[in-house]
Scaffold this active site. Structure first.
Site, PDB file in Angstrom:
ATOM      1  CB  THR A 125      13.659 -33.630 -24.147  1.00 52.22           C
ATOM      2  OG1 THR A 125      13.194 -34.570 -24.738  1.00 52.22           O
ATOM      3  CG2 THR A 125      12.537 -32.510 -23.851  1.00 52.22           C
ATOM      4  CD  GLU A 359      10.595 -42.934 -26.468  1.00 51.59           C
ATOM      5  OE1 GLU A 359      11.327 -41.887 -26.400  1.00 51.59           O
ATOM      6  OE2 GLU A 359      10.007 -43.838 -25.740  1.00 51.59           O
TER       7      GLU A 359
HETATM    8  C1  LIG Z   1       7.679 -39.630 -18.698  1.00 49.03           C
HETATM    9  C2  LIG Z   1       8.577 -39.144 -19.597  1.00 49.03           C
HETATM   10  C3  LIG Z   1       9.805 -39.638 -20.125  1.00 49.03           C
HETATM   11  C4  LIG Z   1      10.562 -38.653 -20.940  1.00 49.03           C
HETATM   12  N1  LIG Z   1      11.991 -39.563 -21.282  1.00 49.03           N
HETATM   13  C5  LIG Z   1      12.930 -38.651 -21.852  1.00 49.03           C
HETATM   14  C6  LIG Z   1      14.110 -39.469 -21.995  1.00 49.03           C
HETATM   15  O1  LIG Z   1      14.422 -40.140 -21.456  1.00 49.03           O
HETATM   16  N2  LIG Z   1      15.079 -38.638 -22.826  1.00 49.03           N
HETATM   17  C7  LIG Z   1      14.547 -37.520 -23.388  1.00 49.03           C
HETATM   18  O2  LIG Z   1      15.608 -36.561 -24.103  1.00 49.03           O
HETATM   19  N3  LIG Z   1      13.368 -36.969 -23.550  1.00 49.03           N
HETATM   20  C8  LIG Z   1      12.232 -37.574 -22.706  1.00 49.03           C
HETATM   21  N4  LIG Z   1      11.066 -37.163 -22.600  1.00 49.03           N
HETATM   22  C9  LIG Z   1      10.713 -35.827 -23.192  1.00 49.03           C
HETATM   23  C10 LIG Z   1       9.803 -36.285 -24.472  1.00 49.03           C
HETATM   24  O3  LIG Z   1      10.589 -36.997 -25.363  1.00 49.03           O
HETATM   25  C11 LIG Z   1       9.188 -34.714 -25.021  1.00 49.03           C
HETATM   26  O4  LIG Z   1       8.252 -34.606 -23.984  1.00 49.03           O
HETATM   27  C12 LIG Z   1       8.475 -34.885 -26.253  1.00 49.03           C
HETATM   28  O5  LIG Z   1       9.379 -35.162 -27.335  1.00 49.03           O
HETATM   29  C13 LIG Z   1       7.604 -33.936 -26.542  1.00 49.03           C
HETATM   30  O6  LIG Z   1       8.398 -32.762 -26.443  1.00 49.03           O
HETATM   31  P1  LIG Z   1       7.708 -31.590 -25.329  1.00 49.03           P
HETATM   32  O7  LIG Z   1       7.169 -32.178 -24.130  1.00 49.03           O
HETATM   33  O8  LIG Z   1       8.763 -30.409 -25.116  1.00 49.03           O
HETATM   34  O9  LIG Z   1       6.602 -30.976 -26.354  1.00 49.03           O
HETATM   35  P2  LIG Z   1       6.372 -29.844 -27.459  1.00 49.03           P
HETATM   36  O10 LIG Z   1       7.451 -30.065 -28.631  1.00 49.03           O
HETATM   37  O11 LIG Z   1       6.628 -28.419 -26.764  1.00 49.03           O
HETATM   38  O12 LIG Z   1       5.010 -29.947 -27.836  1.00 49.03           O
HETATM   39  C14 LIG Z   1       3.963 -29.471 -27.114  1.00 49.03           C
HETATM   40  C15 LIG Z   1       2.583 -29.797 -27.960  1.00 49.03           C
HETATM   41  O13 LIG Z   1       2.660 -29.140 -29.187  1.00 49.03           O
HETATM   42  C16 LIG Z   1       2.469 -30.227 -30.253  1.00 49.03           C
HETATM   43  N5  LIG Z   1       3.275 -29.668 -31.381  1.00 49.03           N
HETATM   44  C17 LIG Z   1       4.637 -29.216 -31.524  1.00 49.03           C
HETATM   45  N6  LIG Z   1       5.205 -28.946 -32.670  1.00 49.03           N
HETATM   46  C18 LIG Z   1       3.963 -29.133 -33.288  1.00 49.03           C
HETATM   47  C19 LIG Z   1       3.833 -28.870 -35.027  1.00 49.03           C
HETATM   48  N7  LIG Z   1       4.787 -28.603 -35.753  1.00 49.03           N
HETATM   49  N8  LIG Z   1       2.370 -29.221 -35.319  1.00 49.03           N
HETATM   50  C20 LIG Z   1       1.390 -29.803 -34.296  1.00 49.03           C
HETATM   51  N9  LIG Z   1       1.638 -29.885 -33.257  1.00 49.03           N
HETATM   52  C21 LIG Z   1       2.880 -29.625 -32.597  1.00 49.03           C
HETATM   53  C22 LIG Z   1       3.145 -31.498 -29.738  1.00 49.03           C
HETATM   54  O14 LIG Z   1       2.579 -32.615 -30.509  1.00 49.03           O
HETATM   55  C23 LIG Z   1       2.578 -31.263 -28.010  1.00 49.03           C
HETATM   56  O15 LIG Z   1       1.196 -31.670 -28.266  1.00 49.03           O
HETATM   57  C24 LIG Z   1      10.129 -37.518 -21.586  1.00 49.03           C
HETATM   58  C25 LIG Z   1       8.886 -37.165 -21.300  1.00 49.03           C
HETATM   59  C26 LIG Z   1       8.277 -37.942 -20.290  1.00 49.03           C
HETATM   60  C27 LIG Z   1       6.728 -37.141 -20.142  1.00 49.03           C
END
Ligand SMILES: Cc1cc2nc3c(=O)[nH]c(=O)nc-3n(C[C@H](O)[C@H](O)[C@H](O)COP(=O)(O)OP(=O)(O)OC[C@H]3O[C@@H](n4cnc5c(N)ncnc54)[C@H](O)[C@@H]3O)c2cc1C
Length: 375
Positions: A125, A359
């Site tokens: 991410t 995930e």
């Molecule tokens: C506690 C924690 C630990 C983590 N650990 C790791 C790690 O070890 N390594 C790592 O790489 N990442 C990690 N992450 C990141 C995590 O993988 C991401 O938060 C996740 O992939 C979602 O990305 P985002 O938060 O940027 O949300 P976004 O992708 O910005 O999405 C925001 C919202 O929009 C929705 N959305 C996005 N696109 C669409 C679509 N096409 N249609 C409908 N809805 C959509 C999503 O479902 C979500 O509700 C961690 C996150 C947390 C909170």
């Protein structure tokens, strides 16, 4: 690193249950408050075989089959979600490293990870890229014997303490996975504090500024980074996160049973009130259903059946929602007592929501499941 290739036998879910009850659950409140899993606990977990669950025996791991792996993650999730998620990350690094890594990479890192000497992290991410991982912006440039990385990563579990990062980047537009050791010049690690849930997961933001690593640190071929290495890691992470979510739901159920028996209102135990029974019945049913979905996914994974990918998506989708539902009902059953900082259901409530985000979010699961069924 001088790691003897000795490892404990594959741990049983019963042994891990005892370990969780005596060593993890009693420390959960403290870890949540300190926002930290003590390094000593990683050492204890390694001695239990927990750090090598995804490492082949040849490299000193315990290489659990999927049924055992699932049962262990359920126990860990019942104990404390941050510890369970840390173990998920170990699997998300070790599985792809075992499959796509070179012999030298495997020999160097896997025994040390299984022994608890090296803490790994997976860095996908970025500040601007979450769900849409095909759009990752971190750039890799190959120069003779080196790879130069530039970019940023965010929300990296264990990032504050990790010794080794599996980093995903783009090289001439194609996905690559690269191992970066802590302390490599050009890598900066900044702690991220104040998370709502999984507070002990020691998240960090990483920045790479002309961060130079040997070319032999690439895991898999150029172009395999997203399609093979990241997807394989995420698929693995979804399975253990699903099983961990079942454990979290089970913890909520056990806490609620106990409280509903111990507290009385209107002259009767809470558990005798039908509206409380409805919540408990729903928790029992959904938790059992989620456990069965995880078991089905585990069986297909063990057989190497391609349908395992969808079954795992379905299991993770349902189990993470079940954790949220169970935590919500548990808090409701506990009333004001459950709202107090330090009460386990308050922590479960905060942790459960994160299961719907990591995930792959629930929406990403819905889209992928729909795609599989050609909707
Ligand atoms: C506690 C924690 C630990 C983590 N650990 C790791 C790690 O070890 N390594 C790592 O790489 N990442 C990690 N992450 C990141 C995590 O993988 C991401 O938060 C996740 O992939 C979602 O990305 P985002 O938060 O940027 O949300 P976004 O992708 O910005 O999405 C925001 C919202 O929009 C929705 N959305 C996005 N696109 C669409 C679509 N096409 N249609 C409908 N809805 C959509 C999503 O479902 C979500 O509700 C961690 C996150 C947390 C909170």
């Amino acid at each position: 690193m001088n790691t003897p290739l000795q490892t404990p036998a594959v741990p049983t879910a019963e042994a891990i249950r005892r370990f969780v009850d005596t060593r993890i659950q009693p420390q959960a409140v403290q870890m949540d408050q300190d926002q930290e899993i003590p390094r000593a606990l990683f050492t204890e977990m390694a001695a239990q075989g927990l750090m090598g669950l995804a490492v082949p025996a040849k490299y000193g791991g315990t290489a659990a089959d999927y049924a055992t792996l699932g049962a262990i993650h359920e126990e860990l999730g019942r104990g404390y979600a941050s510890v369970q998620n840390a173990c998920t990350v170990f699997g998300m690094v070790c599985k792809p490293l075992s499959r796509f890594g070179t012999e030298a990479q495997k020999a160097k890192w896997l025994p040390a990870i299984a022994a608890g000497e090296v803490i790994p992290a997976i860095a996908i991410t970025e500040p601007g890229v979450g769900s849409d991982i095909a759009k990752l912006e971190t750039e890799a440039v190959k120069e003779e014997e080196h790879i130069i990385l530039n970019g940023r990563k965010k929300y990296i579990t264990l990032g504050q303490v990790a010794d080794l990062f599996l980093v995903f980047a783009r090289l001439n537009g194609r996905g690559v996975a690269v191992l970066v050791e802590r302390g490599t010049p050009g890598l900066r690690v900044e702690p991220l504090h104040g998370l709502m849930g999984l507070r002990a997961n020691m998240l960090a933001e990483l920045s790479f500024e002309d961060c130079c690593v040997p070319a032999e640190n690439m895991v898999g071929k150029v172009g395999f980074g997203f399609t093979h290495v990241a997807n394989y890691a995420l698929d693995e992470g979804r399975y253990t996160t699903a099983c961990g979510s079942v454990g979290l739901a089970q913890a909520c159920l056990e806490l609620s049973f106990h409280y509903a028996a111990a507290r009385s209102q209107f002259g009767e135990q809470l558990r005798k009130h039908q509206l409380v029974q409805k919540m408990l019945s729903e928790m029992i049913t959904e938790t059992k259903a989620a456990r069965e979905l995880c078991a089905a996914a585990g069986r297909l994974r063990e057989q190497g059946d391609p349908a395992a990918i969808t079954e795992t998506l379905v299991a993770k989708y349902h189990a993470s929602k079940t954790a949220v539902l169970a935590a919500d009902h548990a808090l409701q059953i506990h009333g004001a007592a459950g709202c107090l900082n330090g009460n386990p259901v308050e922590r479960c409530y905060r942790d459960a929501k994160i299961m719907e985000i990591i995930e792959g979010t629930s929406q990403m699961h819905e889209l992928q499941i729909a795609r599989t069924f050609r909707l």
